[in-house]
Design an enzyme around this catalytic site. Structure first.
Site, mmCIF file in Angstrom:
data_model
loop_
_atom_site.group_PDB
_atom_site.id
_atom_site.type_symbol
_atom_site.label_atom_id
_atom_site.label_comp_id
_atom_site.label_asym_id
_atom_site.label_seq_id
_atom_site.Cartn_x
_atom_site.Cartn_y
_atom_site.Cartn_z
ATOM 1 N N ASP A 1 0.905 -1.089 0.033
ATOM 2 C CA ASP A 1 -0.115 0.126 0.020
ATOM 3 C C ASP A 1 0.946 1.320 -0.111
ATOM 4 O O ASP A 1 2.108 1.262 0.602
ATOM 5 C CB ASP A 1 -0.883 0.151 1.172
ATOM 6 C CG ASP A 1 -2.032 -0.831 1.079
ATOM 7 O OD1 ASP A 1 -2.412 -1.533 0.023
ATOM 8 O OD2 ASP A 1 -2.723 -1.400 1.960
ATOM 9 N N ASP B 1 -6.578 -1.171 -5.291
ATOM 10 C CA ASP B 1 -7.929 -0.942 -4.103
ATOM 11 C C ASP B 1 -8.730 0.248 -4.943
ATOM 12 O O ASP B 1 -9.851 0.390 -4.770
ATOM 13 C CB ASP B 1 -7.189 -0.175 -2.741
ATOM 14 C CG ASP B 1 -6.595 -1.133 -1.902
ATOM 15 O OD1 ASP B 1 -6.750 -2.513 -2.127
ATOM 16 O OD2 ASP B 1 -5.645 -0.935 -1.103
#
Length: 154
Positions: A114, A130
């Site tokens: 991330d 995402d």
């Protein structure tokens, strides 16, 4: 033509996701934050052992099963509705790309990389895949709403 374009777009989206993660890993140390657009977006490198937005940490087997199921259902639905609306095709392409982008990380690394940190709001750190999933779900809701309002119940 759609049978050719959609797989190409899917591959390009997955490549963009993977390249963004590779760049982050190569240029930002783990847990370090670098300002990208001042007061709006920072970049960081986090290892996410959970689902989107870091929920359900350390449940890799569960995410693997869910991802395989969702991606397979999305692919089957896409193939059955290849001549459907653009909203439907866009949504399914984004959902498939996002699911596979994070799935590749889980298989290859055991976690998902991330990197996007929104500075102007207290929000979870996320990645390109995402974003695909989130936008894909929104587009799917629009597609289903438009289909419902047009009276098209296939």
């Amino acid at each position: 033509m759609r049978k050719i374009i959609i797989p190409i777009i899917t591959i390009l989206l997955i490549a963009l996701d993977q390249l963004s993660k590779l760049w982050i890993v190569k240029h930002i140390e783990l847990n370090q934050i670098k300002e990208f657009i001042p007061n709006i977006v920072s970049l960081t490198y986090l290892r996410n052992y959970g689902a989107a937005f870091s929920i359900l940490q350390n449940q890799q087997w569960l995410f693997t099963l869910i991802t395989i199921f969702v991606v397979c259902v999305a692919i089957i639905y896409l193939m059955k509705h290849i001549n459907g609306s653009y909203w439907l095709l866009i949504s399914l392409t984004l959902i498939i790309s996002g699911g596979l982008g994070n799935f590749i990380d889980r298989l290859r690394l055991g976690y998902v990389v991330d990197m996007v940190h929104l500075d102007f709001i207290n929000f979870a750190i996320f990645n390109v895949a995402d974003s695909y999933l989130t936008i894909g779900i929104i587009c799917l809701m629009i597609a289903l709403w438009k289909e419902e309002s047009n009276g098209n119940h296939n």
